[in-house]
Design an enzyme around this catalytic site. Structure first.
Site, PDB file in Angstrom:
ATOM      1  N   GLU A  88      -3.803  -9.351   0.263  1.00 28.75           N
ATOM      2  CA  GLU A  88      -4.365  -9.112   1.600  1.00 28.75           C
ATOM      3  C   GLU A  88      -5.874  -9.046   1.471  1.00 28.75           C
ATOM      4  O   GLU A  88      -6.386  -8.409   0.545  1.00 28.75           O
ATOM      5  CB  GLU A  88      -3.791  -7.798   2.146  1.00 28.75           C
ATOM      6  CG  GLU A  88      -4.138  -7.528   3.583  1.00 28.75           C
ATOM      7  CD  GLU A  88      -3.401  -6.275   4.102  1.00 28.75           C
ATOM      8  OE1 GLU A  88      -2.205  -6.091   3.809  1.00 28.75           O
ATOM      9  OE2 GLU A  88      -4.041  -5.486   4.806  1.00 28.75           O
ATOM     10  N   GLU A 133       0.824  -1.209   0.000  1.00 28.45           N
ATOM     11  CA  GLU A 133       0.000   0.000   0.000  1.00 28.45           C
ATOM     12  C   GLU A 133       0.864   1.267   0.000  1.00 28.45           C
ATOM     13  O   GLU A 133       0.676   2.170   0.834  1.00 28.45           O
ATOM     14  CB  GLU A 133      -0.963  -0.013   1.194  1.00 28.45           C
ATOM     15  CG  GLU A 133      -1.902  -1.212   1.142  1.00 28.45           C
ATOM     16  CD  GLU A 133      -2.967  -1.236   2.222  1.00 28.45           C
ATOM     17  OE1 GLU A 133      -2.885  -0.463   3.180  1.00 28.45           O
ATOM     18  OE2 GLU A 133      -3.911  -2.049   2.094  1.00 28.45           O
TER      19      GLU A 133
HETATM   20  C1  GAL Z   1      -4.194  -2.846   5.425  1.00 28.56           C
HETATM   21  C2  GAL Z   1      -2.719  -2.774   5.747  1.00 28.56           C
HETATM   22  C3  GAL Z   1      -2.386  -3.615   6.948  1.00 28.56           C
HETATM   23  C4  GAL Z   1      -3.351  -3.338   8.051  1.00 28.56           C
HETATM   24  C5  GAL Z   1      -4.743  -3.614   7.576  1.00 28.56           C
HETATM   25  C6  GAL Z   1      -5.780  -3.464   8.635  1.00 28.56           C
HETATM   26  O1  GAL Z   1      -4.598  -1.836   4.592  1.00 28.56           O
HETATM   27  O2  GAL Z   1      -1.994  -3.234   4.657  1.00 28.56           O
HETATM   28  O3  GAL Z   1      -1.082  -3.345   7.372  1.00 28.56           O
HETATM   29  O4  GAL Z   1      -3.197  -2.034   8.444  1.00 28.56           O
HETATM   30  O5  GAL Z   1      -5.019  -2.735   6.537  1.00 28.56           O
HETATM   31  O6  GAL Z   1      -7.049  -3.700   8.106  1.00 28.56           O
END
Ligand code: GAL
Length: 814
Positions: free
Chosen positions: A505, A427
Site C-alpha cells: 500500500e 496493518e
Molecule cells: C492505511 C489503511 C487503509 C486506509 C489508508 C488511508 O493505513 O491500510 O485501509 O485506512 O491507511 O490512508
C-alpha cells in the site's frame, strides 16, 4: 425377415442413436442445476422483533438481490457507523423468499449458496436454522435437502442480517445480501462446494504439469464405486485431454480425487493474452452421468526475485497496482458486474495491471473479470485479526472463525489465474500489541495457504517497519509487505538482507476532482498533520486541491512514491491507495465529508488529474494533460502543470503567445509553469520529441453555462440484471466547453417505463443527497446517472436543469 432387419445397417444406426438418446436424457435428468436465486425476495428492516415466523411477508418490500440497504439510508452525522462507515447506518434486516421445486428433483441434494451477506447472518429453511455466519465478506453454502418440501408445496427461506453493532469496519461495508445467491441442485454423489482445484506444478512454454483435484461428496451411507471422467479444453475450446478413472467413495464422506497431467505447448495466460483452459469433470455411475462440473483455469509461470522483482512467463514486469475497496460508489456494496467492469476498465486504461482487494475477499465475479481482463490480483482476507481496530469488528469472531473463513476463501479463489499473491492481513494491531500472536498468526495463515494452495506466495501489509515488529519477525511469509514508508524502500535490502519487497500500500494522497487551491504546486500540505491528533485545518468547503500537493502523514504525494517505485527494479509491485474513491473514511475530514479523497478516480468514476500522471508513466498511450482549468480572476497567478510522455519538451502558449517551455527532467514526471498571470482565453500545451511535435492539448476559459450535455459511456447493452448504462452529464457553455466549477442541479428522467434510474452521483465527497435521487447537482461541472433497462428496445434518458438547455440520449437495450 426379422433376422435381416436385426442385422441391417439401418437397425444398427437406429440402435446407436437410441442408446445415445438414452444416455443424453439420463444425464440431463441428473446433472447439477445452478439456479439464479436473486429474484423476488421480500425485505423488512426492523431491529425490534423476530420475523422468523412471519407468514405475511408478501406485504414486505419486494426486491431483487444483490441488495445493500445502507446505501438507501440518509447520511446521518449521528450514525453509529461514524465516518468510517460513511455515516450510513446498519440495523437488522430480514429477507424471505418463497420457492417450489419440481418433483423430478426429489432425491437430489439442494443447497443455497450465498456469496456475501453483511454481516452476522442466519439462514432458515421452512423454520429450521441451517447456519450462521458472522463474517460478511465470505461466501457460504447450506444444505437444505432434509427440510425441503416437495409436491408443489411452498418452501420459505428466511435470512436474518444483523449489522446493528457498529462500528464494525474502518470503511463502508454496506448491509444485506449484497452479493448474488444461487440454488444448487445436485446428485447425492457430486462435486463438493468449491470442490475442484487445478494446481499448477510447473509451467513453461514447452509444457505444463498440473494436478487436477476434485472433492467428491457421497451423501449415501454406503460405499459407492464411481468413475471420474476428466477432460481439459484449450482456450480455443478444443479438447486436449480426456481420461477416466475409478474412485471408491466411502459412505457419507468426501473423497479426494487427484491426478497429475501434462499439457504440451500450453497457451499461457498473460496480461495481454488472458486466456483460460477449462477442466470438465464428470462423475459416472455405469452409463449415468451423476454430475458435471466446469472449472476455468489459466497457466502461467511467475517468480518473485529479491533483485529482479516480479517475472511472469520469463519476462520482467512491475506490478503497477491500486488498492480497491469493494463498494461500487453510488450503488454501495450491491454487486453489479457492469459497474465492476467499468471500474476495472478505467483502471486498465490508466496502465494499472495489479489490483489489491483491500481488505476483504472481493466478489467472485470481480475476480472473474480480473481473469479475463488480465490483472495481477493480490487477494486479501483480513483487516483485523485477534486484536480489535473497532469495538464490534472481526476480533470478536477471530478465534472461532478465522480458520474456516480463510480456508473457504482459499478454496473459493485458488483457480483464478489472476490471483498471484495471498495477503494475509492489513496493518494488524498485533504488530504492536501482541508479540505472541503477531508471530503465531502469520505462521498459521501461511501454513493454510501452503496446504490448500501451495502455488502462490504470501505477504502481510505492515506499517510498522521496526525490527521488533513480531509480524516481520515471524519469518512466515514470502514477500515482505510495506505499507507506505517510501523513504525506506531503496534501502530495503540493508534492513532485510535476502528478502523480497512488495509495496502492499502506498501514497495516500488526497484530492477532489477539478478542485484547485491557488497555492504553489510545491507547497505540500500534510493533512492531518499526525494520525493521532484531531484535524481542524483544511478548506471550509471540505474540498482538497488536486495539484498532487496534499497527502496523509503516513504517505506521500503521488509523484514521490511513484518515482521511488519506478526507480527500483527489485520492488516487485506497488498498490496505490486507492484506484477509486470509496464510501467512508473521509480523511482528513469528518462530517459533512462522507467518502474518501484518496482515489485517483472519484466516486462517480471521473478521473482526477493524477490519473493522467499514472497513465503517462504506466501506459503505452500518448499522454498530454493540462491542469488546472482556465476560469480564474484577472490578476490571479496560476501554476500550470502538464503531465506528458513520449516527449522530451513541452511548450506552453497563452492566447497563441508562447509563455514557456520545459524539458523532461529525471526528477519529475510533470512540467510545471509557475505563476502564470491569468488572462481569459486559451491555454495550449504542445509536446515534442527531438523537436518533432507529438501532441497538442488545450484548456479554454468557459463562458457562462448554457447546456447540460449527456454522453453515454457505452451503448447497445444486454437487457440483463447485470447490465447498467452510465450516462455522464456535463455542464457546457455555448461552444461545448466544460464549465469547470458548475454546480447546477440536474434532473434526470426516463421517458415512459423503458428503464429505471438506479442511482446518481457527482464525485463530491460532501453531497448528502441520496444516491437514489434522480436530482443531482453537478460537482465541478459533472454528474452521473446510472440506468437499468426494463425492456428491450430504446430507453430515452433526459437531463434537465433550470436555465440550461436540456439533453437526451437513447440507450439501446437488446
Ligand atoms: C492505511 C489503511 C487503509 C486506509 C489508508 C488511508 O493505513 O491500510 O485501509 O485506512 O491507511 O490512508
Amino acid at each position: 425377415m426379422l433376422n435381416r432387419l436385426l442385422h441391417s445397417n439401418y437397425f444398427r444406426a437406429f440402435m446407436i442413436f437410441f442408446l445415445f438418446l438414452v444416455t443424453i436424457l439420463s444425464s440431463v435428468a441428473q446433472i447439477r442445476k445452478q439456479l439464479n436465486f436473486n429474484q423476488d425476495w421480500f425485505f423488512k428492516l426492523d431491529s425490534t422483533q423476530s420475523y422468523l415466523n412471519d407468514s405475511l411477508f408478501s406485504k414486505w418490500r419486494r426486491l431483487d438481490l444483490p441488495h445493500d440497504w445502507s446505501i438507501e439510508m440518509n447520511f446521518d452525522n449521528h450514525s453509529p457507523a461514524s465516518s468510517g462507515g460513511g455515516y450510513l447506518s446498519g440495523g437488522i434486516g430480514w429477507y424471505k423468499k418463497e420457492f417450489t421445486l419440481p418433483d423430478k428433483d426429489k432425491g437430489q441434494l439442494v443447497f443455497v449458496e450465498f456469496e456475501g451477506v453483511y454481516e452476522q447472518s442466519e439462514v432458515w429453511i421452512n423454520g429450521h436454522s441451517v447456519g450462521k455466519r458472522p463474517n460478511g465478506f465470505i461466501g457460504f453454502s447450506y444444505d437444505l435437502t432434509d427440510y425441503m418440501l416437495w409436491e408443489g408445496k411452498k418452501n420459505v427461506i428466511t435470512v436474518k442480517v444483523d449489522n446493528s453493532k457498529q462500528p464494525n469496519t474502518r470503511f463502508y461495508s454496506g448491509s444485506g445480501i449484497y452479493r448474488p445467491v444461487q440454488l444448487v441442485i445436485r446428485n447425492p454423489i457430486s462435486v463438493g462446494y468449491h470442490g475442484t482445484f487445478v494446481k499448477s506444478l510447473h509451467v513453461d512454454s514447452q509444457k505444463a504439469d498440473v494436478q487436477l483435484q476434485v472433492t467428491v461428496d457421497n451423501k449415501y451411507r454406503k460405499i459407492e464405486n464411481i468413475q471420474i471422467r476428466s477432460s481439459v479444453f484449450s482456450p480455443q475450446g478444443v479438447q486436449v485431454l480426456s481420461f477416466k478413472q475409478g474412485l471408491k467413495l466411502l459412505g457419507n464422506e468426501n473423497s479426494l480425487f487427484s491426478k497429475e497431467i501434462t499439457l504440451d505447448h500450453p497457451k499461457l495466460w498473460d496480461m495481454d493474452t488472458p486466456q483460460q483452459y477449462k477442466f470438465v469433470v464428470e462423475i459416472l455411475k455405469g452409463d449415468q452421468v451423476l454430475d458435471r462440473h466446469e472449472t476455468k483455469f489459466g497457466l502461467r509461470s511467475f517468480i518473485f526475485d529479491k533483485d529482479q522483482g516480479f517475472m511472469i512467463n520469463g519476462r520482467h514486469l512491475k506490478i503497477r497496482g491500486v488498492c480497491m475497496h469493494s463498494d461500487l460508489g453510488a450503488l454501495g456494496m450491491a454487486f453489479n458486474k457492469s459497474a465492476a467492469l467499468r471500474q476495472l476498465k478505467i483502471m486498465k486504461d490508466m496502465g494499472v495491471n495489479g489490483i489489491r482487494t483491500s481488505h476483504n475477499p472481493a466478489s467472485e465475479q470481480f475476480l472473474d473479470l480480473c481473469d479475463s481482463l488480465g490483472f495481477i490480483v493480490m487477494n486479501e482476507t483480513f483487516d483485523v485479526w485477534k486484536f480489535k481496530k473497532n469495538p464490534y469488528d472481526y476480533h470478536l469472531y477471530w478465534d472461532n472463525w478465522f480458520r474456516r473463513d480463510f480456508e473457504d476463501h482459499i478454496k473459493r479463489d485458488r483457480n483464478h489465474p489472476s490471483l498471484f499473491i495471498w495477503c494475509l492481513g492489513n496493518e494488524a494491531q498485533e504488530q504492536w500489541h501482541s508479540k505472541a500472536d503477531g508471530m503465531r498468526i502469520p505462521k498459521i495463515l501461511a501454513s493454510l495457504v501452503d496446504s490448500l494452495d501451495g502455488t502462490r506466495p504470501t505477504t502481510i501489509a505492515n506499517n510498522e517497519m521496526s525490527k521488533n515488529n513480531p509480524v516481520l519477525m515471524s519469518e512466515a511469509i514470502d514477500l515482505v509487505g510495506y505499507n507506505y514508508n517510501h523513504q525506506k524502500w531503496s534501502t530495503f535490502h540493508e534492513d532485510h538482507p535476502g528478502k523480497k519487497l512488495i509495496v502492499t500500500e502506498s501514497t495516500s494522497a488526497l484530492a477532489s476532482r477539478g478542485q484547485y487551491d491557488l497555492l504553489s504546486v510545491d507547497s505540500m500540505s500534510i493533512w492531518p498533520e499526525r494520525w493521532d491528533i484531531p484535524f481542524n485545518g483544511g478548506n471550509t468547503d471540505k474540498n482538497i486541491s488536486a495539484y498532487d500537493h496534499v497527502h496523509a502523514p503516513w504517505g506521500s504525494n503521488h509523484q514521490t512514491s511513484l518515482r521511488v517505485f519506478e526507480q527500483n527494479d527489485f520492488i516487485s509491485g506497488m498498490f496505490v491507495w486507492t484506484g477509486f474513491d470509496y464510501l467512508g473514511e473521509p480523511t482528513p475530514y469528518l462530517w459533512p465529508a462522507r467518502s474518501s479523497y484518496f482515489g485517483i478516480v472519484d466516486l462517480a468514476g471521473y478521473p482526477k488529474d493524477v490519473y493522467y500522471l499514472y497513465q503517462s508513466v504506466w501506459s503505452d498511450k500518448t499522454v498530454l494533460h493540462i491542469l488546472p482549468h482556465w476560469n480564474w480572476k484577472q490578476n490571479d497567478h496560476v501554476d500550470v502543470v502538464v503531465y506528458f510522455n513520449q516527449a522530451d519538451r513541452v511548450d506552453l502558449y497563452l492566447n497563441n503567445r508562447k509563455i514557456g517551455e520545459q524539458f523532461k527532467s529525471v526528477d519529475r514526471y510533470d512540467a510545471v509553469f509557475k505563476g502564470i498571470p491569468f488572462e481569459p482565453g486559451e491555454l495550449k500545451a504542445i509536446s515534442y520529441l527531438h523537436g518533432k511535435e507529438v501532441k497538442t492539448c488545450t484548456v479554454v476559459t468557459a463562458k457562462p453555462a448554457y447546456k447540460i450535455k449527456l454522453t453515454l459511456e457505452q451503448n447497445n447493452l444486454k437487457l440483463d440484471e447485470n447490465e447498467l448504462a452510465f450516462a455522464q452529464a456535463t455542464v457546457v457553455d455555448q461552444e461545448g466547453n466544460l464549465v469547470p466549477m458548475a454546480t447546477n442541479e440536474v434532473e434526470f428522467s426516463i421517458l415512459g417505463r423503458d428503464g429505471e434510474i438506479v442511482a446518481t452521483d457527482n464525485g463530491s465527497t460532501t453531497d448528502h443527497t441520496s444516491f437514489q435521487s434522480t436530482k443531482r447537482r453537478t460537482f465541478n461541472g459533472k454528474s452521473l446517472a446510472i440506468v437499468k433497462g426494463s425492456k428491450k428496445g430504446i430507453c430515452r434518458l433526459i437531463a434537465k436543469s433550470k436555465g440550461l438547455v436540456s439533453d437526451q440520449v437513447e440507450i439501446n437495450f437488446r
